[in-house]
Scaffold this motif. Structure first.
Motif, PDB file in Angstrom:
ATOM      1  N   ASN A   1       0.817  -1.218   0.000  1.00  0.00           N
ATOM      2  CA  ASN A   1       0.000   0.000   0.000  1.00  0.00           C
ATOM      3  C   ASN A   1       0.847   1.263   0.000  1.00  0.00           C
ATOM      4  O   ASN A   1       0.440   2.284  -0.545  1.00  0.00           O
ATOM      5  CB  ASN A   1      -0.941   0.015   1.205  1.00  0.00           C
ATOM      6  CG  ASN A   1      -2.071  -0.970   1.054  1.00  0.00           C
ATOM      7  OD1 ASN A   1      -2.566  -1.191  -0.044  1.00  0.00           O
ATOM      8  ND2 ASN A   1      -2.470  -1.584   2.145  1.00  0.00           N
ATOM      9  N   THR A   2       2.007   1.208   0.615  1.00  0.00           N
ATOM     10  CA  THR A   2       2.839   2.416   0.692  1.00  0.00           C
ATOM     11  C   THR A   2       3.381   2.827  -0.667  1.00  0.00           C
ATOM     12  O   THR A   2       3.713   3.989  -0.867  1.00  0.00           O
ATOM     13  CB  THR A   2       4.014   2.240   1.679  1.00  0.00           C
ATOM     14  OG1 THR A   2       4.842   1.172   1.251  1.00  0.00           O
ATOM     15  CG2 THR A   2       3.527   1.995   3.084  1.00  0.00           C
ATOM     16  N   THR A   3       3.442   1.886  -1.587  1.00  0.00           N
ATOM     17  CA  THR A   3       3.901   2.244  -2.935  1.00  0.00           C
ATOM     18  C   THR A   3       2.734   2.590  -3.854  1.00  0.00           C
ATOM     19  O   THR A   3       2.877   3.409  -4.748  1.00  0.00           O
ATOM     20  CB  THR A   3       4.731   1.101  -3.562  1.00  0.00           C
ATOM     21  OG1 THR A   3       3.972  -0.103  -3.550  1.00  0.00           O
ATOM     22  CG2 THR A   3       6.031   0.905  -2.813  1.00  0.00           C
ATOM     23  N   SER A   4       1.567   1.982  -3.621  1.00  0.00           N
ATOM     24  CA  SER A   4       0.425   2.261  -4.492  1.00  0.00           C
ATOM     25  C   SER A   4      -0.392   3.474  -4.037  1.00  0.00           C
ATOM     26  O   SER A   4      -1.094   4.076  -4.833  1.00  0.00           O
ATOM     27  CB  SER A   4      -0.480   1.031  -4.596  1.00  0.00           C
ATOM     28  OG  SER A   4      -1.035   0.713  -3.334  1.00  0.00           O
ATOM     29  N   ARG A   5      -0.293   3.806  -2.770  1.00  0.00           N
ATOM     30  CA  ARG A   5      -1.047   4.952  -2.226  1.00  0.00           C
ATOM     31  C   ARG A   5      -0.084   5.884  -1.494  1.00  0.00           C
ATOM     32  O   ARG A   5      -0.229   6.129  -0.296  1.00  0.00           O
ATOM     33  CB  ARG A   5      -2.118   4.449  -1.273  1.00  0.00           C
ATOM     34  CG  ARG A   5      -3.131   3.563  -1.940  1.00  0.00           C
ATOM     35  CD  ARG A   5      -4.102   3.016  -0.941  1.00  0.00           C
ATOM     36  NE  ARG A   5      -5.178   2.322  -1.613  1.00  0.00           N
ATOM     37  CZ  ARG A   5      -5.742   1.222  -1.157  1.00  0.00           C
ATOM     38  NH1 ARG A   5      -5.347   0.696  -0.027  1.00  0.00           N
ATOM     39  NH2 ARG A   5      -6.719   0.652  -1.819  1.00  0.00           N
ATOM     40  N   ILE A   6       0.851   6.406  -2.189  1.00  0.00           N
ATOM     41  CA  ILE A   6       1.943   7.194  -1.607  1.00  0.00           C
ATOM     42  C   ILE A   6       1.430   8.341  -0.736  1.00  0.00           C
ATOM     43  O   ILE A   6       1.971   8.595   0.338  1.00  0.00           O
ATOM     44  CB  ILE A   6       2.875   7.724  -2.723  1.00  0.00           C
ATOM     45  CG1 ILE A   6       3.573   6.555  -3.410  1.00  0.00           C
ATOM     46  CG2 ILE A   6       3.880   8.718  -2.171  1.00  0.00           C
ATOM     47  CD1 ILE A   6       4.339   6.928  -4.651  1.00  0.00           C
ATOM     48  N   ASP A   7       0.367   9.021  -1.171  1.00  0.00           N
ATOM     49  CA  ASP A   7      -0.120  10.178  -0.428  1.00  0.00           C
ATOM     50  C   ASP A   7      -0.785   9.822   0.906  1.00  0.00           C
ATOM     51  O   ASP A   7      -1.069  10.691   1.710  1.00  0.00           O
ATOM     52  CB  ASP A   7      -1.065  11.023  -1.286  1.00  0.00           C
ATOM     53  CG  ASP A   7      -2.226  10.230  -1.859  1.00  0.00           C
ATOM     54  OD1 ASP A   7      -2.103   8.998  -1.998  1.00  0.00           O
ATOM     55  OD2 ASP A   7      -3.256  10.845  -2.190  1.00  0.00           O
ATOM     56  N   TRP A   8      -1.012   8.538   1.169  1.00  0.00           N
ATOM     57  CA  TRP A   8      -1.605   8.110   2.433  1.00  0.00           C
ATOM     58  C   TRP A   8      -0.556   7.996   3.542  1.00  0.00           C
ATOM     59  O   TRP A   8      -0.899   7.842   4.707  1.00  0.00           O
ATOM     60  CB  TRP A   8      -2.270   6.762   2.283  1.00  0.00           C
ATOM     61  CG  TRP A   8      -3.555   6.769   1.516  1.00  0.00           C
ATOM     62  CD1 TRP A   8      -4.005   7.716   0.650  1.00  0.00           C
ATOM     63  CD2 TRP A   8      -4.548   5.760   1.544  1.00  0.00           C
ATOM     64  NE1 TRP A   8      -5.206   7.348   0.122  1.00  0.00           N
ATOM     65  CE2 TRP A   8      -5.567   6.146   0.653  1.00  0.00           C
ATOM     66  CE3 TRP A   8      -4.677   4.555   2.215  1.00  0.00           C
ATOM     67  CZ2 TRP A   8      -6.701   5.391   0.437  1.00  0.00           C
ATOM     68  CZ3 TRP A   8      -5.811   3.796   1.999  1.00  0.00           C
ATOM     69  CH2 TRP A   8      -6.811   4.211   1.112  1.00  0.00           C
ATOM     70  N   PHE A   9       0.707   8.033   3.169  1.00  0.00           N
ATOM     71  CA  PHE A   9       1.764   7.738   4.137  1.00  0.00           C
ATOM     72  C   PHE A   9       2.734   8.909   4.256  1.00  0.00           C
ATOM     73  O   PHE A   9       2.982   9.638   3.305  1.00  0.00           O
ATOM     74  CB  PHE A   9       2.485   6.453   3.744  1.00  0.00           C
ATOM     75  CG  PHE A   9       1.540   5.295   3.679  1.00  0.00           C
ATOM     76  CD1 PHE A   9       1.178   4.616   4.834  1.00  0.00           C
ATOM     77  CD2 PHE A   9       0.963   4.912   2.477  1.00  0.00           C
ATOM     78  CE1 PHE A   9       0.261   3.572   4.780  1.00  0.00           C
ATOM     79  CE2 PHE A   9       0.044   3.873   2.419  1.00  0.00           C
ATOM     80  CZ  PHE A   9      -0.303   3.198   3.570  1.00  0.00           C
ATOM     81  N   ASN A  10       3.299   9.048   5.445  1.00  0.00           N
ATOM     82  CA  ASN A  10       4.235  10.118   5.750  1.00  0.00           C
ATOM     83  C   ASN A  10       5.499   9.937   4.917  1.00  0.00           C
ATOM     84  O   ASN A  10       6.121   8.889   4.955  1.00  0.00           O
ATOM     85  CB  ASN A  10       4.553  10.095   7.247  1.00  0.00           C
ATOM     86  CG  ASN A  10       5.364  11.270   7.695  1.00  0.00           C
ATOM     87  OD1 ASN A  10       5.661  12.167   6.927  1.00  0.00           O
ATOM     88  ND2 ASN A  10       5.725  11.260   8.964  1.00  0.00           N
ATOM     89  N   GLN A  11       5.882  10.967   4.192  1.00  0.00           N
ATOM     90  CA  GLN A  11       7.072  10.905   3.345  1.00  0.00           C
ATOM     91  C   GLN A  11       8.267  11.643   3.951  1.00  0.00           C
ATOM     92  O   GLN A  11       9.359  11.581   3.420  1.00  0.00           O
ATOM     93  CB  GLN A  11       6.755  11.496   1.960  1.00  0.00           C
ATOM     94  CG  GLN A  11       5.633  10.800   1.228  1.00  0.00           C
ATOM     95  CD  GLN A  11       5.887   9.316   1.008  1.00  0.00           C
ATOM     96  OE1 GLN A  11       6.976   8.924   0.627  1.00  0.00           O
ATOM     97  NE2 GLN A  11       4.887   8.488   1.287  1.00  0.00           N
ATOM     98  N   ASP A  12       8.048  12.329   5.076  1.00  0.00           N
ATOM     99  CA  ASP A  12       9.110  13.094   5.728  1.00  0.00           C
ATOM    100  C   ASP A  12      10.075  12.128   6.430  1.00  0.00           C
ATOM    101  O   ASP A  12       9.704  11.462   7.388  1.00  0.00           O
ATOM    102  CB  ASP A  12       8.503  14.065   6.742  1.00  0.00           C
ATOM    103  CG  ASP A  12       9.539  14.934   7.434  1.00  0.00           C
ATOM    104  OD1 ASP A  12      10.706  14.937   6.992  1.00  0.00           O
ATOM    105  OD2 ASP A  12       9.170  15.604   8.410  1.00  0.00           O
ATOM    106  N   GLU A  13      11.288  12.032   5.939  1.00  0.00           N
ATOM    107  CA  GLU A  13      12.272  11.076   6.468  1.00  0.00           C
ATOM    108  C   GLU A  13      12.596  11.303   7.948  1.00  0.00           C
ATOM    109  O   GLU A  13      12.920  10.379   8.657  1.00  0.00           O
ATOM    110  CB  GLU A  13      13.557  11.116   5.630  1.00  0.00           C
ATOM    111  CG  GLU A  13      13.386  10.544   4.234  1.00  0.00           C
ATOM    112  CD  GLU A  13      12.920   9.087   4.207  1.00  0.00           C
ATOM    113  OE1 GLU A  13      13.360   8.297   5.056  1.00  0.00           O
ATOM    114  OE2 GLU A  13      12.099   8.752   3.326  1.00  0.00           O
ATOM    115  N   LYS A  14      12.475  12.546   8.413  1.00  0.00           N
ATOM    116  CA  LYS A  14      12.806  12.845   9.816  1.00  0.00           C
ATOM    117  C   LYS A  14      11.786  12.263  10.785  1.00  0.00           C
ATOM    118  O   LYS A  14      12.137  11.825  11.872  1.00  0.00           O
ATOM    119  CB  LYS A  14      12.892  14.359  10.028  1.00  0.00           C
ATOM    120  CG  LYS A  14      14.051  15.004   9.320  1.00  0.00           C
ATOM    121  CD  LYS A  14      14.026  16.509   9.516  1.00  0.00           C
ATOM    122  CE  LYS A  14      15.091  17.161   8.663  1.00  0.00           C
ATOM    123  NZ  LYS A  14      14.956  18.613   8.628  1.00  0.00           N
ATOM    124  N   SER A  15      10.517  12.273  10.415  1.00  0.00           N
ATOM    125  CA  SER A  15       9.470  11.825  11.340  1.00  0.00           C
ATOM    126  C   SER A  15       8.793  10.525  10.901  1.00  0.00           C
ATOM    127  O   SER A  15       7.860  10.074  11.539  1.00  0.00           O
ATOM    128  CB  SER A  15       8.414  12.918  11.502  1.00  0.00           C
ATOM    129  OG  SER A  15       7.799  13.180  10.260  1.00  0.00           O
TER     130      SER A  15
END
Length: 169
Positions: free
Chosen positions: A53-67
């Motif tokens: 899901n993290t690859t097919s629905r990218i906008d659903w998951f936090n992309q900020d590497e710090k948090s």
């Protein structure tokens, strides 16, 4: 107040979502998971956090590497939460930790979608649908009119109560 007591106090109250972007100025704030929702929420969370899901629905998951939360750490803590729930031990502190990890794993949009789906699941659990023939529905409607009842629930409940009192008395 000690740090442990403060953490326990915070964990016993439903936690609010910490927004990654700008918090909305109107509407209800998003909430993290509550103990009472776990039976419905855990299967949904496990399904949605899967790496596919993290690859097919990218906008659903936090992309900020710090948090951003690590998937394996989240799974480990979710499994620990499930284990403690089954043992009927106090889960406040582990639930607090899981909520923090979920907040780091999902984006604001993703968590909003998860909460919406969870709400639908909870609604479905409260209602049940049965199929009745039209003639039985007509009989029930006539009974409702005669007894001045407002709903099918009331009519069926009244009939069941009357039946139970006849059997017992």
């Amino acid at each position: 107040m000690t740090e442990k007591a403060n953490a326990e106090k915070t964990a016993s109250v439903t936690q609010c979502w910490v927004y990654h972007g700008r918090a909305p100025s109107s509407g209800r704030r998003l909430l993290l998971l509550d103990k009472s929702e776990l039976i419905f929420a855990l299967p949904l969370v496990y399904r949605l956090i899967h790496p596919v899901n993290t690859t097919s629905r990218i906008d659903w998951f936090n992309q900020d590497e710090k948090s951003k939360t690590d998937y394996s750490l989240l799974i480990e803590q979710l499994n620990l939460l499930v284990k403690q729930r089954k043992l009927n031990t106090n889960i406040d502190s582990i639930l607090h930790k899981v909520n923090q990890l979920l907040n780091g794993y999902f984006s604001d949009l993703g968590w909003r979608i998860l909460r919406k789906e969870l709400s639908q699941i909870k609604k479905r659990q409260k209602k049940s649908h049965i199929e009745l023939s039209k003639d039985i529905i007509l009989k029930l409607k006539h009974y409702m009119e005669a007894e001045l009842l407002d709903s099918f629930d009331q009519a069926i409940d009244t009939l069941l109560s009357e039946h139970a009192s006849q059997r017992n008395g």
